[in-house]
Design a protein around this motif. Structure first.
Motif, PDB file in Angstrom:
ATOM      1  N   GLN A 358       4.909  -6.312 -17.815  1.00 45.29           N
ATOM      2  CA  GLN A 358       3.966  -6.808 -16.826  1.00 45.29           C
ATOM      3  C   GLN A 358       4.590  -7.893 -15.965  1.00 45.29           C
ATOM      4  OE1 GLN A 358       0.106  -6.772 -18.179  1.00 45.29           O
ATOM      5  NE2 GLN A 358       0.543  -5.375 -19.820  1.00 45.29           N
ATOM      6  N   ILE A 362       5.323  -7.661 -11.913  1.00 43.59           N
ATOM      7  CA  ILE A 362       4.858  -8.700 -10.987  1.00 43.59           C
ATOM      8  C   ILE A 362       6.053  -9.210 -10.178  1.00 43.59           C
ATOM      9  CG2 ILE A 362       3.878 -11.025 -10.868  1.00 43.59           C
ATOM     10  CD1 ILE A 362       2.274 -10.270 -13.434  1.00 43.59           C
ATOM     11  N   ASN A 519      -2.172  -3.611 -14.164  1.00 44.43           N
ATOM     12  CA  ASN A 519      -1.920  -3.772 -15.592  1.00 44.43           C
ATOM     13  C   ASN A 519      -1.061  -2.597 -16.034  1.00 44.43           C
ATOM     14  OD1 ASN A 519      -1.931  -4.565 -18.181  1.00 44.43           O
ATOM     15  ND2 ASN A 519      -4.064  -4.078 -18.604  1.00 44.43           N
ATOM     16  N   ILE A 563      -6.530  -8.485 -13.192  1.00 40.68           N
ATOM     17  CA  ILE A 563      -6.990  -7.620 -14.266  1.00 40.68           C
ATOM     18  C   ILE A 563      -8.490  -7.432 -14.123  1.00 40.68           C
ATOM     19  CG2 ILE A 563      -7.145  -7.385 -16.780  1.00 40.68           C
ATOM     20  CD1 ILE A 563      -4.284  -7.532 -15.936  1.00 40.68           C
ATOM     21  N   TYR A 566     -13.790  -8.904 -10.570  1.00 42.41           N
ATOM     22  CA  TYR A 566     -14.788  -9.895 -10.165  1.00 42.41           C
ATOM     23  C   TYR A 566     -14.210 -11.312 -10.164  1.00 42.41           C
ATOM     24  CZ  TYR A 566     -15.792 -11.604 -14.915  1.00 42.41           C
ATOM     25  OH  TYR A 566     -15.706 -12.179 -16.140  1.00 42.41           O
ATOM     26  N   GLN A 567     -13.274 -11.575 -11.074  1.00 43.20           N
ATOM     27  CA  GLN A 567     -12.687 -12.918 -11.114  1.00 43.20           C
ATOM     28  C   GLN A 567     -11.886 -13.209  -9.853  1.00 43.20           C
ATOM     29  OE1 GLN A 567     -10.429 -13.520 -14.672  1.00 43.20           O
ATOM     30  NE2 GLN A 567     -12.263 -13.577 -15.909  1.00 43.20           N
ATOM     31  N   LEU A 570     -14.301 -13.977  -7.077  1.00 42.98           N
ATOM     32  CA  LEU A 570     -14.888 -15.318  -7.194  1.00 42.98           C
ATOM     33  C   LEU A 570     -13.880 -16.402  -6.833  1.00 42.98           C
ATOM     34  CD1 LEU A 570     -16.992 -14.910 -10.444  1.00 42.98           C
ATOM     35  CD2 LEU A 570     -17.755 -14.829  -8.074  1.00 42.98           C
ATOM     36  N   HIS A 606     -21.908 -14.539 -11.805  1.00 43.28           N
ATOM     37  CA  HIS A 606     -21.064 -15.727 -11.886  1.00 43.28           C
ATOM     38  C   HIS A 606     -20.904 -16.513 -10.586  1.00 43.28           C
ATOM     39  CE1 HIS A 606     -19.551 -13.421 -15.444  1.00 43.28           C
ATOM     40  NE2 HIS A 606     -19.617 -14.619 -15.969  1.00 43.28           N
ATOM     41  N   THR A 722     -25.677 -14.216 -17.537  1.00 44.94           N
ATOM     42  CA  THR A 722     -24.459 -13.418 -17.650  1.00 44.94           C
ATOM     43  C   THR A 722     -24.329 -12.892 -19.069  1.00 44.94           C
ATOM     44  OG1 THR A 722     -23.244 -15.389 -18.196  1.00 44.94           O
ATOM     45  CG2 THR A 722     -23.134 -14.664 -15.903  1.00 44.94           C
TER      46      THR A 722
ATOM     47  N   MET B   1     -21.660 -20.255 -18.374  1.00 45.11           N
ATOM     48  CA  MET B   1     -20.252 -20.103 -18.738  1.00 45.11           C
ATOM     49  C   MET B   1     -19.445 -19.727 -17.506  1.00 45.11           C
ATOM     50  SD  MET B   1     -18.748 -17.832 -21.827  1.00 45.11           S
ATOM     51  CE  MET B   1     -19.132 -16.252 -21.102  1.00 45.11           C
ATOM     52  N   THR B   3     -16.240 -18.399 -15.127  1.00 45.75           N
ATOM     53  CA  THR B   3     -15.425 -17.194 -15.280  1.00 45.75           C
ATOM     54  C   THR B   3     -14.121 -17.503 -16.017  1.00 45.75           C
ATOM     55  OG1 THR B   3     -14.532 -17.630 -13.122  1.00 45.75           O
ATOM     56  CG2 THR B   3     -16.293 -16.043 -13.235  1.00 45.75           C
ATOM     57  N   LYS B   4     -13.572 -18.705 -15.752  1.00 45.78           N
ATOM     58  CA  LYS B   4     -12.307 -19.085 -16.395  1.00 45.78           C
ATOM     59  C   LYS B   4     -12.472 -19.130 -17.903  1.00 45.78           C
ATOM     60  CE  LYS B   4      -9.001 -19.772 -13.438  1.00 45.78           C
ATOM     61  NZ  LYS B   4      -8.946 -20.602 -12.282  1.00 45.78           N
ATOM     62  N   GLY B   6     -14.728 -17.602 -19.634  1.00 39.94           N
ATOM     63  CA  GLY B   6     -14.952 -16.233 -20.092  1.00 39.94           C
ATOM     64  C   GLY B   6     -13.629 -15.512 -20.259  1.00 39.94           C
ATOM     65  N   ALA B   7     -12.771 -15.650 -19.252  1.00 43.43           N
ATOM     66  CA  ALA B   7     -11.478 -14.981 -19.297  1.00 43.43           C
ATOM     67  C   ALA B   7     -10.642 -15.527 -20.449  1.00 43.43           C
ATOM     68  CB  ALA B   7     -10.741 -15.195 -17.984  1.00 43.43           C
ATOM     69  N   GLN B  10     -11.919 -14.109 -23.725  1.00 42.65           N
ATOM     70  CA  GLN B  10     -11.522 -12.708 -23.839  1.00 42.65           C
ATOM     71  C   GLN B  10     -10.045 -12.593 -24.221  1.00 42.65           C
ATOM     72  OE1 GLN B  10     -12.034 -10.624 -20.185  1.00 42.65           O
ATOM     73  NE2 GLN B  10     -12.377  -8.669 -21.177  1.00 42.65           N
ATOM     74  N   PHE B  60      -4.063  -7.221 -24.184  1.00 40.96           N
ATOM     75  CA  PHE B  60      -3.889  -8.672 -24.336  1.00 40.96           C
ATOM     76  C   PHE B  60      -2.827  -9.212 -23.375  1.00 40.96           C
ATOM     77  CE2 PHE B  60      -1.056 -11.781 -26.569  1.00 40.96           C
ATOM     78  CZ  PHE B  60      -1.803 -12.902 -26.259  1.00 40.96           C
ATOM     79  N   GLY B  62      -1.695  -8.072 -20.604  1.00 42.56           N
ATOM     80  CA  GLY B  62      -2.141  -8.034 -19.207  1.00 42.56           C
ATOM     81  C   GLY B  62      -2.991  -9.250 -18.881  1.00 42.56           C
ATOM     82  N   HIS B  63      -3.962  -9.528 -19.755  1.00 45.23           N
ATOM     83  CA  HIS B  63      -4.835 -10.680 -19.543  1.00 45.23           C
ATOM     84  C   HIS B  63      -4.065 -11.994 -19.643  1.00 45.23           C
ATOM     85  CE1 HIS B  63      -8.059  -7.781 -20.157  1.00 45.23           C
ATOM     86  NE2 HIS B  63      -8.826  -8.650 -19.557  1.00 45.23           N
ATOM     87  N   PHE B  64      -3.055 -12.000 -20.509  1.00 50.67           N
ATOM     88  CA  PHE B  64      -2.296 -13.216 -20.769  1.00 50.67           C
ATOM     89  C   PHE B  64      -1.636 -13.750 -19.487  1.00 50.67           C
ATOM     90  CE2 PHE B  64       1.830 -15.113 -21.865  1.00 50.67           C
ATOM     91  CZ  PHE B  64       1.423 -16.134 -22.714  1.00 50.67           C
ATOM     92  N   TRP B  65      -0.875 -12.886 -18.800  1.00 52.49           N
ATOM     93  CA  TRP B  65      -0.196 -13.346 -17.581  1.00 52.49           C
ATOM     94  C   TRP B  65      -1.210 -13.694 -16.504  1.00 52.49           C
ATOM     95  CZ3 TRP B  65       4.142 -15.125 -18.667  1.00 52.49           C
ATOM     96  CH2 TRP B  65       5.040 -14.480 -19.495  1.00 52.49           C
ATOM     97  N   ASP B  66      -2.278 -12.897 -16.457  1.00 49.46           N
ATOM     98  CA  ASP B  66      -3.292 -13.138 -15.435  1.00 49.46           C
ATOM     99  C   ASP B  66      -3.931 -14.508 -15.622  1.00 49.46           C
ATOM    100  OD1 ASP B  66      -4.450 -11.535 -13.256  1.00 49.46           O
ATOM    101  OD2 ASP B  66      -6.321 -12.124 -14.229  1.00 49.46           O
TER     102      ASP B  66
END
Lengths: 749, 79
Positions: A358, A362, A519, A563, A566-567, A570, A606, A722, B1, B3-4, B6-7, B10, B60, B62-66
C-alpha cells in the motif's frame, strides 16, 4: 507424502585417511543406514565394524554421547548432513543424508522475513509487479529449500489476487473469459512446473532444486531487468514528452488478431475481437510454468496479454489477477498436498508485504514514470547477481564442478546475501526518499492552497450582508460555500446541476470533488489503477467544471484518495469551510441500505455543515419548500435554512409537524404551539408560509404531502445519530432521504 | 463521536484482530506445521489460514496508512 521432504539423497560411504590401510565394506556400518531426519529431530545412530576409540563428527547437527551408539540432533535448517566417524586405526566411515522438514524460526529470522516482506511489498506496490523475485531468494538465503520458498511465496499471494480481482471486476476491468482460459492453461503449466520441481528434488535433493530455481531466476531477471532498464533510460531521455501514454497495439498483436484458425476462434471483451485460443494456451502455460518455478508468473502473463494479444494495460493487469488466483491456488494446493507449504513463512511475509504494497502504491503517485522503471531494473539486476553467485556453490555441492574450498563457498554465500540486502535497501531507500520528498512538496502546496482558500472565504464573508433577523433563531443559514461530491455515476447527475444552480443563486463558490477508494491488495495493479482512475475522474470533473463555467460559476476540482469515502468528504468540507455538501443518492433502500451502508447517510451522520441530497431526476425550481419541525433545536435550524432557501428561490414554504397517530390527543396542543412559533418567524422574514399538522408515521406523512403539494425541496433537521444508534432507532431524515422523489436539505448548521 | 475517533477505533480493532491471529499462529505453530507436513487433505489448513490472514491483515494495513495520513497524491485544479 510428507516424508518426501526428508532424505532423497541418502547415502553412505567409507573412506580411508591417507595414512591408514585401505579396507572395503560392502554393507553400511550405520544403523539406520538411511535415516529419515527432520529439523531438530533426535535419533539414535549406531555403527559397527570399528575398533578402539571412536570419534563422531557432524557437519551441521550435534552429536551427544560417545562409543558405538550416539544421539544425533538435527540442525534447525533443512540441509545436507555429513556424519564422519573415525576409529582408533584411522578408519573413516561417512553417512550422508538430507535433513528435511521446516526451518527453525528464531526471532531474528521472523524480523528479517517481516522486513523483507515489507520491502518486497513496497517494491511490488511501487513497480506494479510481483515482489517474488525479492522474496523467494530472501527465503532461500535464510536456508529455506527452494521448493518451500516457492510454495510459501505462492501461498501468500493468491488470496490477495482473489480479493483484488473481485474488486476490479466491479469496475469492469477484468476480462473473466480471458482470465479463466489463460488461468486454466496456466494451471496446467503450474502442475507441470511443480512436478518438474518435485522430480528434480527427488533426483538431486534440495541442492539440485536450488540450482534449478536460481538458474531460472538469473535468466528471467537478465531478460526482464535488462529490458526494463532500457525502457527507463528511453523514457528518461524523452522526458519532455512524458505523459499519459495511449494504449497502442503492437505489430505482433495486430498479426495475432488477424490470424484465423477455424474452430479455435474465441471472442474476448478486453481485446474487442476474436483470436485463436492456440495463442492464449501456450502463453498461459508459460506463465504457469514460471510461477511454479520462481513464483513470479506475472512477468510473462501481463506483458504477453499486452504485447502479444493486444489487451489494454489496465485490463491486462486486472485479468492477470484471475490467472494469478487460479494458478496460485492450484499451485499452492499441489505443493500443500506434498506438505511443502510453510505457512509461518508465508504469513510473516504477508504481514510485512501488505504494509509495503500500500505504501509503495501510494509512492507511485509522487514520482515520475522513469523512476519507477529505474528502481525495478536496478533491483532486478542486483538480485540477478546475488542468485548468480550461488550457482557455482550449488554446482560444487552437486559435484558437477571441481569442489570449491570452504573459504570460497563462504565468500560467495556472504557476497550473495550481501547483494540481496543491498538490492532491497537500495530499492527501499529510493522509494521512501521519493515518497517523503514528494509528500512534503505536496503538503506544502496543499497548505498554500488552504491559506488561499481561507483568505478568499474571509473576503466573501466581509462582503456578505446577513438579513439581521436570521440571527434571531440561531447563527446559521449560510449556503454560499458549496462542495459538490460526484462519483461519475448517473446518480450524481442531479447533484451536479443543482450544485451549479445553487451557487448561481447564492453567488457563492463551488468546489467539485471525487473520492477514489485506494486499497490495493495486489501489487500488479496498484500503479496503473491509481493512474487510470485518476484520469477518468479528472475528465469527468472537468466536464462539470465546464458546465459550471458556462453558467458563470467558478469551480475548483479536486480528487482525493482514501479508504473511507465519507471521511475524505468530511475532511475536504472542513478544510474548505464548506456551508453545504451537495451529493447524489444511490437509491438503496431497506436491507440493502442497511447492509451496504451509504456514504450519503454517513456524511449526514457526521458532517458539521448542511447536506443537500439530490436524487437523479430531482430539480429545485422553487415551486414550494417543505420544512418539517418537531420543536427541537434541530427543527429551528431546519426552519432557518428553509427561510434562507426560500429567499433565494422566491418560493413559498409549507411548514409541517407530524404527530404520531397514537399520541394525537396528548401532543396536539404542544404541536400547535411549535408550529405557531416557527410560522411567525417565517412570516417575519417576509416569506409566504402555509402550516399543517399531520398525523401518522413521520417520514411517510412528510413524503406523501410533499408529493401531493408539488414540493421540490424538503428541509429537515438532523439529530446527528451515528453508528449503532442510527441503525437501531432509525432516523426520520434517513427515511425521507431514502424514499423522497425531490431534493432534501438536511440542515445542521 | 468524531470521524477521526471512529476511524481510529476501527483501525485499532482490526489491528488487534490481526495481532490475535498472529499470536494464535505462533502459539499453535507446531500443531499447524505437523498438519501441513502430512500433506493430503491437510492442504486445507495452510490455504484457509492464508485466506483469513490476508483478508483481516489487508483491511487493517489499508486503514493504517490512511489513518496516519499517508495517502495517494490528491489532484487539484483551480477554476
Amino acid at each position: 507424502m510428507g516424508l518426501l521432504l526428508c532424505l532423497p539423497t541418502i547415502g553412505w560411504s567409507v573412506a580411508q585417511e591417507p595414512q591408514a590401510q585401505p579396507s572395503t565394506l560392502t554393507n553400511s556400518p550405520f544403523e539406520p543406514a538411511n535415516p529419515k531426519v527432520e529439523t531438530l529431530d533426535e535419533i539414535m545412530l549406531k555403527i559397527s565394524g570399528m575398533t578402539g576409540d571412536i570419534v563422531w563428527k557432524a557437519s551441521k547437527g550435534e552429536i551427544l554421547g560417545s562409543g558405538n551408539e550416539i544421539t544425533y540432533i538435527a540442525p534447525g535448517k533443512p540441509d545436507k548432513e555429513i556424519i564422519t566417524v573415525t576409529d582408533a586405526t584411522g578408519k573413516v566411515a561417512t553417512l550422508t543424508f538430507e535433513v528435511g522438514g521446516f526451518l527453525e524460526l528464531h526471532l531474528k529470522d521472523i524480523l528479517f522475513l517481516f522486513i523483507v516482506g515489507f520491502i518486497g511489498g513496497l517494491v511490488s506496490g511501487f513497480i506494479g509487479s510481483g515482489g517474488a523475485f525479492v522474496l523467494t531468494p530472501a527465503m532461500m538465503s535464510m536456508g529455506v529449500p527452494a521448493i518451500m520458498a516457492v510454495a510459501s511465496n505462492m501461498c501468500h499471494k493468491f488470496p490477495k489476487a482473489l480479493v483484488g480481482s473481485i474488486k476490479r471486476a466491479k469496475y469492469g476491468q477484468v476480462d473473466l473469459k480471458l482470465g479463466l482460459i489463460m488461468g486454466i492453461s496456466a494451471e496446467a503449466g503450474v502442475l507441470y512446473g511443480a512436478s518438474i520441481q518435485t522430480q528434480i528434488k527427488e533426483a538431486f535433493g534440495d541442492v539440485g532444486s536450488n540450482l534449478y530455481v536460481s538458474f531460472v531466476f538469473v535468466v528471467v531477471l537478465a531478460i526482464v531487468g535488462g529490458y526494463v532498464l532500457r525502457d527507463a533510460i528511453k523514457i528518461y531521455k524523452q522526458s519532455d514528452s512524458v505523459g499519459a501514454k495511449e494504449h497502442e497495439i503492437t505489430k505482433l498483436a495486430r498479426w495475432v488478431q488477424s490470424v484465423n484458425i477455424p474452430g479455435t476462434m474465441m471472442y474476448f471483451p478486453s481485446l474487442g475481437t476474436k483470436i485463436s485460443v492456440l495463442f492464449t494456451i501456450p502463453l498461459g502455460f508459460a506463465t504457469g510454468m514460471l510461477a511454479a518455478t520462481i513464483a513470479v508468473g506475472g512477468f510473462i502473463g501481463v506483458p504477453a496479454m499486452m504485447y502479444v494479444l493486444g489487451a489494454p494495460g489496465l485490463m491486462a493487469s486486472a485479468t492477470e489477477l484471475v490467472i494469478a488466483f487460479v494458478m496460485g491456488m492450484g499451485g499452492t494446493i499441489k505443493y500443500a498436498l506434498d506438505g511443502f507449504v510453510d505457512i509461518r513463512l508465508a504469513m510473516v511475509i504477508l504481514a510485512g508485504s501488505l504494509f509495503g504494497v500500500q505504501l509503495g502504491a501510494i509512492g507511485t503517485t509522487y514520482v515520475k514514470d522513469f523512476m519507477v522503471k529505474m528502481v525495478m531494473g536496478v533491483i532486478m539486476i542486483l538480485v540477478l547477481f546475488s542468485r548468480g553467485l550461488k550457482v557455482p556453490v550449488y554446482l560444487s555441492e552437486m559435484g558437477e564442478i571441481e569442489p570449491l574450498s570452504e573459504t570460497t563457498i563462504s565468500i560467495l554465500n556472504y557476497t550473495s546475501f550481501g547483494m540481496l540486502i543491498f538490492a532491497l535497501a537500495t530499492g527501499a531507500i529510493i522509494i521512501l526518499y521519493a515518497l517523503i520528498k514528494g509528500y512534503m512538496k505536496h503538503a506544502k502546496e496543499e497548505a498554500l492552497a488552504e491559506e488561499f482558500s481561507i483568505a478568499q472565504a474571509t473576503t466573501d464573508e466581509e462582503v456578505e450582508t446577513f438579513p439581521a433577523s436570521a440571527i434571531q433563531l440561531s447563527p446559521t443559514g449560510r449556503l454560499k460555500n458549496v462542495l459538490l461530491v460526484s462519483d461519475k455515476s448517473e446518480a450524481s447527475r442531479g447533484a451536479e446541476s443543482e450544485a451549479i444552480k445553487l451557487v448561481q443563486r447564492t453567488d457563492g463558490r463551488l468546489s467539485a470533488m471525487s473520492v477514489l477508494m485506494i486499497n490495493p491488495e495486489h501489487e500488479s495493479l496498484a500503479r496503473q489503477l491509481i493512474e487510470a482512475e485518476d484520469n477518468s475522474s479528472i475528465a469527468h470533473l472537468e466536464t462539470v467544471q465546464k458546465s459550471a463555467e458556462k453558467a458563470g460559476v467558478n469551480c475548483d476540482i479536486n480528487i482525493r484518495h482514501g479508504i473511507e469515502i465519507y471521511q475524505e468528504i468530511l475532511e475536504e468540507a472542513e478544510r474548505k469551510q464548506i456551508d453545504v455538501i451537495v451529493m447524489g443518492r444511490r437509491g438503496y433502500t431497506g436491507l440493502k441500505r442497511l447492509m451496504m451502508g451509504s456514504n450519503t447517510a454517513k456524511v449526514i451522520g457526521h458532517a458539521q455543515c448542511n447536506i443537500l441530497v439530490v436524487p437523479k431526476f430531482a430539480k429545485i425550481e422553487g415551486k414550494r419548500i417543505l420544512v418539517a419541525v418537531d420543536g427541537s433545536r434541530y427543527g429551528d435550524i431546519a426552519a432557518n435554512a428553509a427561510v434562507k432557501m426560500a429567499k433565494y428561490l422566491h418560493a413559498p414554504i409549507l411548514l409541517v409537524s407530524v404527530v404520531q397517530s397514537e399520541l394525537k390527543e396528548k401532543r396536539h396542543i404542544e404541536t400547535v404551539e411549535i408550529i405557531k412559533r416557527v410560522e411567525s418567524f417565517i412570516k417575519q422574514e417576509g416569506v409566504v408560509v402555509e402550516a399543517q399538522i399531520l398525523s401518522g408515521r413521520p417520514a411517510m406523512s412528510i413524503i406523501e404531502i410533499a408529493e401531493n403539494k408539488g414540493v421540490d425541496l424538503i428541509v429537515v433537521g438532523s439529530h446527528g445519530r451515528t453508528g449503532l444508534d442510527r441503525i437501531l432507532m432509525g432516523s426520520v431524515s434517513d427515511r425521507i432521504i431514502g424514499y423522497a422523489q425531490c431534493a432534501i436539505l438536511v440542515a445542521k448548521a | 463521536m468524531g470521524t477521526k475517533t471512529g476511524a481510529m477505533i476501527q483501525t485499532v480493532s482490526l489491528g488487534l484482530l490481526s495481532a490475535i491471529l498472529y499470536f494464535l499462529l505462533y502459539y499453535f505453530n507446531e500443531t499447524i506445521l505437523d498438519w501441513s507436513k502430512q500433506g493430503g487433505w491437510y492442504f486445507i489448513v495452510p490455504i484457509s489460514i492464508a485466506f483469513i490472514f490476508s483478508l483481516v491483515h489487508g483491511t487493517f494495513t489499508g486503514h493504517f496508512w490512511d489513518l496516519l495520513g499517508v495517502k495517494a497524491k490528491s489532484v487539484k485544479k483551480r477554476g
